[in-house]
Design a protein around this motif. Structure first.
Motif, PDB file in Angstrom:
ATOM      1  N   LYS A  67       0.863  -1.166   0.000  1.00  0.00           N
ATOM      2  CA  LYS A  67       0.000   0.000   0.000  1.00  0.00           C
ATOM      3  C   LYS A  67       0.892   1.204   0.000  1.00  0.00           C
ATOM      4  N   ARG A  68       0.521   2.221  -0.704  1.00  0.00           N
ATOM      5  CA  ARG A  68       1.269   3.447  -0.532  1.00  0.00           C
ATOM      6  C   ARG A  68       0.311   4.608  -0.392  1.00  0.00           C
ATOM      7  N   GLY A 113      -0.466   7.873   2.992  1.00  0.00           N
ATOM      8  CA  GLY A 113      -0.342   8.086   4.427  1.00  0.00           C
ATOM      9  C   GLY A 113       1.125   8.228   4.804  1.00  0.00           C
ATOM     10  N   PHE A 134      12.852   3.882  -2.290  1.00  0.00           N
ATOM     11  CA  PHE A 134      11.806   3.452  -3.225  1.00  0.00           C
ATOM     12  C   PHE A 134      12.287   3.728  -4.634  1.00  0.00           C
ATOM     13  N   ALA A 152      13.655   7.341   1.216  1.00  0.00           N
ATOM     14  CA  ALA A 152      12.621   7.700   2.190  1.00  0.00           C
ATOM     15  C   ALA A 152      13.164   7.641   3.614  1.00  0.00           C
ATOM     16  N   ALA A 202       8.370  16.849   8.770  1.00  0.00           N
ATOM     17  CA  ALA A 202       7.428  17.418   7.805  1.00  0.00           C
ATOM     18  C   ALA A 202       6.805  16.299   6.978  1.00  0.00           C
ATOM     19  N   ASN A 203       5.821  16.631   6.179  1.00  0.00           N
ATOM     20  CA  ASN A 203       5.248  15.661   5.246  1.00  0.00           C
ATOM     21  C   ASN A 203       6.335  15.173   4.312  1.00  0.00           C
ATOM     22  N   GLY A 204       6.396  13.857   4.123  1.00  0.00           N
ATOM     23  CA  GLY A 204       7.385  13.313   3.202  1.00  0.00           C
ATOM     24  C   GLY A 204       8.760  13.121   3.811  1.00  0.00           C
ATOM     25  N   SER A 205       8.888  13.313   5.112  1.00  0.00           N
ATOM     26  CA  SER A 205      10.211  13.170   5.726  1.00  0.00           C
ATOM     27  C   SER A 205      10.558  11.705   6.022  1.00  0.00           C
ATOM     28  N   GLY A 206       9.597  10.813   5.835  1.00  0.00           N
ATOM     29  CA  GLY A 206       9.904   9.385   6.001  1.00  0.00           C
ATOM     30  C   GLY A 206       9.326   8.753   7.255  1.00  0.00           C
ATOM     31  N   SER A 260       6.165   7.706   8.039  1.00  0.00           N
ATOM     32  CA  SER A 260       5.323   6.522   7.816  1.00  0.00           C
ATOM     33  C   SER A 260       6.151   5.354   7.311  1.00  0.00           C
ATOM     34  N   THR A 261       7.124   5.644   6.473  1.00  0.00           N
ATOM     35  CA  THR A 261       7.969   4.574   5.949  1.00  0.00           C
ATOM     36  C   THR A 261       8.687   3.869   7.097  1.00  0.00           C
ATOM     37  N   GLU A 304       0.855   9.447  13.088  1.00  0.00           N
ATOM     38  CA  GLU A 304       0.054  10.671  13.065  1.00  0.00           C
ATOM     39  C   GLU A 304      -1.365  10.427  13.578  1.00  0.00           C
ATOM     40  N   ASP A 355       8.758  16.752   0.432  1.00  0.00           N
ATOM     41  CA  ASP A 355       8.587  16.228  -0.922  1.00  0.00           C
ATOM     42  C   ASP A 355       8.928  17.250  -1.986  1.00  0.00           C
TER      43      ASP A 355
HETATM   44  N1  LIG Z   1       5.149   2.785  -1.124  1.00  0.00           N
HETATM   45  C1  LIG Z   1       5.878   3.803  -1.617  1.00  0.00           C
HETATM   46  N2  LIG Z   1       6.348   3.771  -2.877  1.00  0.00           N
HETATM   47  C2  LIG Z   1       7.090   4.788  -3.362  1.00  0.00           C
HETATM   48  N3  LIG Z   1       7.418   5.895  -2.670  1.00  0.00           N
HETATM   49  C3  LIG Z   1       6.965   5.995  -1.407  1.00  0.00           C
HETATM   50  C4  LIG Z   1       6.181   4.961  -0.818  1.00  0.00           C
HETATM   51  N4  LIG Z   1       5.864   5.332   0.439  1.00  0.00           N
HETATM   52  C5  LIG Z   1       6.454   6.548   0.637  1.00  0.00           C
HETATM   53  N5  LIG Z   1       7.106   6.947  -0.469  1.00  0.00           N
HETATM   54  C6  LIG Z   1       7.885   8.196  -0.597  1.00  0.00           C
HETATM   55  O1  LIG Z   1       8.831   8.234   0.459  1.00  0.00           O
HETATM   56  C7  LIG Z   1       8.934   9.534   1.005  1.00  0.00           C
HETATM   57  C8  LIG Z   1       8.603   9.504   2.479  1.00  0.00           C
HETATM   58  O2  LIG Z   1       7.218   9.251   2.628  1.00  0.00           O
HETATM   59  P1  LIG Z   1       6.515   8.981   4.020  1.00  0.00           P
HETATM   60  O3  LIG Z   1       7.314   7.978   4.769  1.00  0.00           O
HETATM   61  O4  LIG Z   1       5.103   8.646   3.745  1.00  0.00           O
HETATM   62  O5  LIG Z   1       6.636  10.398   4.735  1.00  0.00           O
HETATM   63  P2  LIG Z   1       5.793  11.005   5.932  1.00  0.00           P
HETATM   64  O6  LIG Z   1       5.024   9.927   6.586  1.00  0.00           O
HETATM   65  O7  LIG Z   1       6.835  11.607   6.824  1.00  0.00           O
HETATM   66  O8  LIG Z   1       4.912  12.061   5.339  1.00  0.00           O
HETATM   67  C9  LIG Z   1       8.002  10.414   0.197  1.00  0.00           C
HETATM   68  O9  LIG Z   1       8.768  11.027  -0.807  1.00  0.00           O
HETATM   69  C10 LIG Z   1       7.030   9.437  -0.408  1.00  0.00           C
HETATM   70  O10 LIG Z   1       6.530   9.895  -1.627  1.00  0.00           O
END
Ligand SMILES: Nc1ncnc2c1ncn2[C@@H]1O[C@H](COP(=O)(O)OP(=O)(O)O)[C@@H](O)[C@H]1O
Ligand SMILES: [Mg+2]
Lengths: 277, 284
Positions: A274-275, A277, B30, B45, B64-68, B70-71, B188, B276
């Motif tokens: 899933k991507r 969030g 990614f 990420a 911030a958003n996109g800082s990694g 959730s990953t 979050e 991002d």
């Molecule tokens: N499943 C995925 N496939 C490709 N890119 C991803 C995936 N999940 C996150 N990304 C990228 O990794 C970076 C970090 O995302 P994320 O961990 O969601 O950040 P946050 O939760 O801090 O907003 C972003 O650039 C996002 O676009």
């Protein structure tokens, strides 16, 4: 927890969940049911009208046999198709609901998860098929006086097993291709319908299609079902159609499971589960 | 709880039970899909992140958003496999001992991941079963948790999609809590909630930690929330952990009076600017 009982308890979670979902989505279930009944009935009427359509007179016994020939095909196909669809949608559905990560994070071995889903699928496919058969017999006379019901049930059970392996395999498509995976699974299903002799003997197909029909377990199950229900063939007599279906099941279930586990690892490495969030 | 802990020690040799989570040099990149219509760049990420969460602690990952964020949480919850690095949860390796790790953790994501047409009760009973909690045992527990969250008991049999975002989020936390995780990962948990629900969720998280033997790792892009809830804060910037410490330690170290200024100093930008869109240093 490592015991069989514990695992069955875990697997039951999926059965209970699917039953609850069916109740909440009852209007859609009704749609599929009506759709199934109407399709089978239409096919039966084609059979009844065959002499008129072809412009000849036919002996009523032959017509009745033709109708049953078509009905066995359409209802058996519905049964196998429901298994294929629901198992194939295991991933796609949960991705759409947004629950896929929750389910994959749970401390449930993948085998247990899939066994649970198979259980739920079989319950639903059986319920649907029985309901369709009952509805059709209200409108069209069905002559089962020569039928060997035991052989038919054995074939159906074998067909279910054989289809579960294929269905697990096709559930992999949405894991690998988040966008188009489900569409691929449907195409596979459509091809299986074409080559398995659901409405006709496979001998009418072009030779290259017949090659495909050899590997489809539905070919054997449907042919065996016809022998059992039209000609009263017993289990021994349908054995030539039984063993290939068993063989497909014996090969496709372990292979399907392996492929699924591989695809899950791949999805976790590439972020396909899933991507967002 | 005590029994669970003893069970845990038996299988783990070098485990230090004061440590809930230990991550070493975790990296996740990614790469764009190959084949048809391929394009885009690889995203780093999570880039070489090492951190330790102590047992009983609330650790806040701020970024911030996109800082990694959730990953990183997905890696910890076995939903993503890291490219490099090692993670241990109560001594279990997240790759080799996946099932054991899964039994100890639970995760709440930003979007409440429920079966929308099923009721709160149905969703929670299902969740309980997956974690080996029988319905008879789960039902009273669920009622109690929902009562504490201030959810009207008459609403537990309504389809979840009829409940507000705030309520769904509370139920998501209740669901995680139902399985008594040793480590709770909250991604979050209050994003998108109104002020009141936000406060309620924050209070609940605090109470959870105070009354139960739970360790909580939460991510946020809300400075106040990090300051209010977290015992220690890690600041994530373009996949890297650029600062770590309690709110007062961080302020003292950077000679500033507020967490906001600390964030500006270590990342060079404001928290509401997305990682991002800026610079592209996170891509390769
Ligand atoms: N499943 C995925 N496939 C490709 N890119 C991803 C995936 N999940 C996150 N990304 C990228 O990794 C970076 C970090 O995302 P994320 O961990 O969601 O950040 P946050 O939760 O801090 O907003 C972003 O650039 C996002 O676009
Ligand atoms: Mg996020």
């Amino acid at each position: 927890m490592a015991t069989i009982g514990g695992q069955l308890g875990l697997a039951y979670a999926f059965v209970e969940r699917e039953v609850a979902l069916s109740k909440r989505y009852w209007a859609w279930e009704l749609v599929w049911l009506v759709y199934g009944v109407v399709t089978s009935l239409s096919v039966a009427y084609i059979g009844l009208a065959a002499p008129t359509i072809a412009g000849g007179v036919a002996d009523p016994a032959a017509v009745s046999r033709f109708v049953l020939y078509l009905l066995v095909g359409t209802i058996t196909w519905r049964f196998l198709g429901l298994i294929f669809e629901q198992m194939g949608e295991t991933i796609a559905w949960e991705r759409w609901e947004g629950t896929i990560e929750y389910t994959f994070m749970a401390p449930v071995p993948r085998l247990t998860h899939l066994v649970g889903m198979c259980g739920a699928t079989l319950v639903r496919a059986l319920g649907f098929s029985v309901a369709i058969l009952a509805a059709v017999t209200l409108f069209v006379p069905v002559d089962l006086s020569h039928a060997d019901i035991a052989a038919a049930l054995v074939l159906l059970a074998t067909g279910a097993v054989a289809f579960i392996g294929l269905a697990i395999g096709s559930a992999v498509f949405p894991l690998l291709w988040t966008e188009k995976g489900l569409q691929m699974a449907y195409i596979v299903q459509a091809v299986v319908l074409l080559v398995s002799g659901v409405y006709y003997p496979t001998s009418v197909l072009p030779v290259w299609m017949q090659a495909l029909s050899v590997v489809s377990p539905a070919t054997y199950v449907i042919r065996g079902m016809r022998a059992a229900l039209l000609d009263g063939a017993d289990v021994a007599a349908v054995w030539p159609d039984l063993w290939p279906a068993l063989l497909v099941g014996a090969i496709s279930i372990p292979v399907g499971l392996r492929v699924f586990l591989w695809a899950e690892r791949h999805a976790k490495r590439t972020g396909r589960l899933k991507r967002s969030g | 709880m005590a029994i669970e802990i003893r069970e845990t020690t038996r299988d783990q040799t070098r485990a230090d039970l004061r440590i809930a989570l230990e991550a070493c040099a975790v990296r996740k990149i990614f790469r764009p899909a190959r084949g048809l219509g391929a394009g885009g760049v690889a995203v780093r990420a999570v880039d070489d992140v090492s951190l330790t969460v102590r047992r009983g602690e609330i650790y806040g990952l701020l970024g911030a958003n996109g800082s990694g964020k959730s990953t990183l949480i997905r890696v910890f919850s076995t939903l993503l496999t890291a490219d490099a690095g090692e993670v241990r949860i109560f001594g279990y390796d997240i790759v080799r001992d996946e099932l054991a790790v899964k039994r100890l953790i639970n995760r709440v994501s930003v979007e409440a991941s429920f079966f929308k047409k099923l009721s709160a009760m149905e969703n929670l009973i299902y969740a309980g079963r997956l974690y080996g909690v029988a319905p008879d045992e789960a039902r009273p527990k669920i009622r109690e948790i929902l009562r504490r969250l201030g959810i009207d008991p008459r609403r537990v049999s309504e389809p979840l999609e009829k409940l507000s975002r705030g309520m769904q989020q509370k139920i998501a936390i209740a669901r995680a809590f139902l399985t008594s995780p040793m480590l709770l990962l909250l991604d979050e948990p209050t994003t998108g909630l109104d002020i009141r629900s936000k406060r309620e969720v924050q209070t609940f998280v605090r109470d959870l930690r105070d009354e139960h033997d739970a360790t909580i790792l939460l991510t946020t892009h809300d400075l106040d929330e990090a300051a209010r809830l977290a015992d220690r804060i890690g600041i994530l910037h373009q996949g890297r952990l650029v600062a770590e410490g309690s709110a007062s330690e961080l302020c003292a170290r950077h000679g500033t009076g507020s967490l906001e200024e600390v964030f500006m100093t270590v990342t060079g930008r404001r928290l509401d600017e997305s990682d991002d869109t800026g610079g592209g240093a996170g891509t390769e």
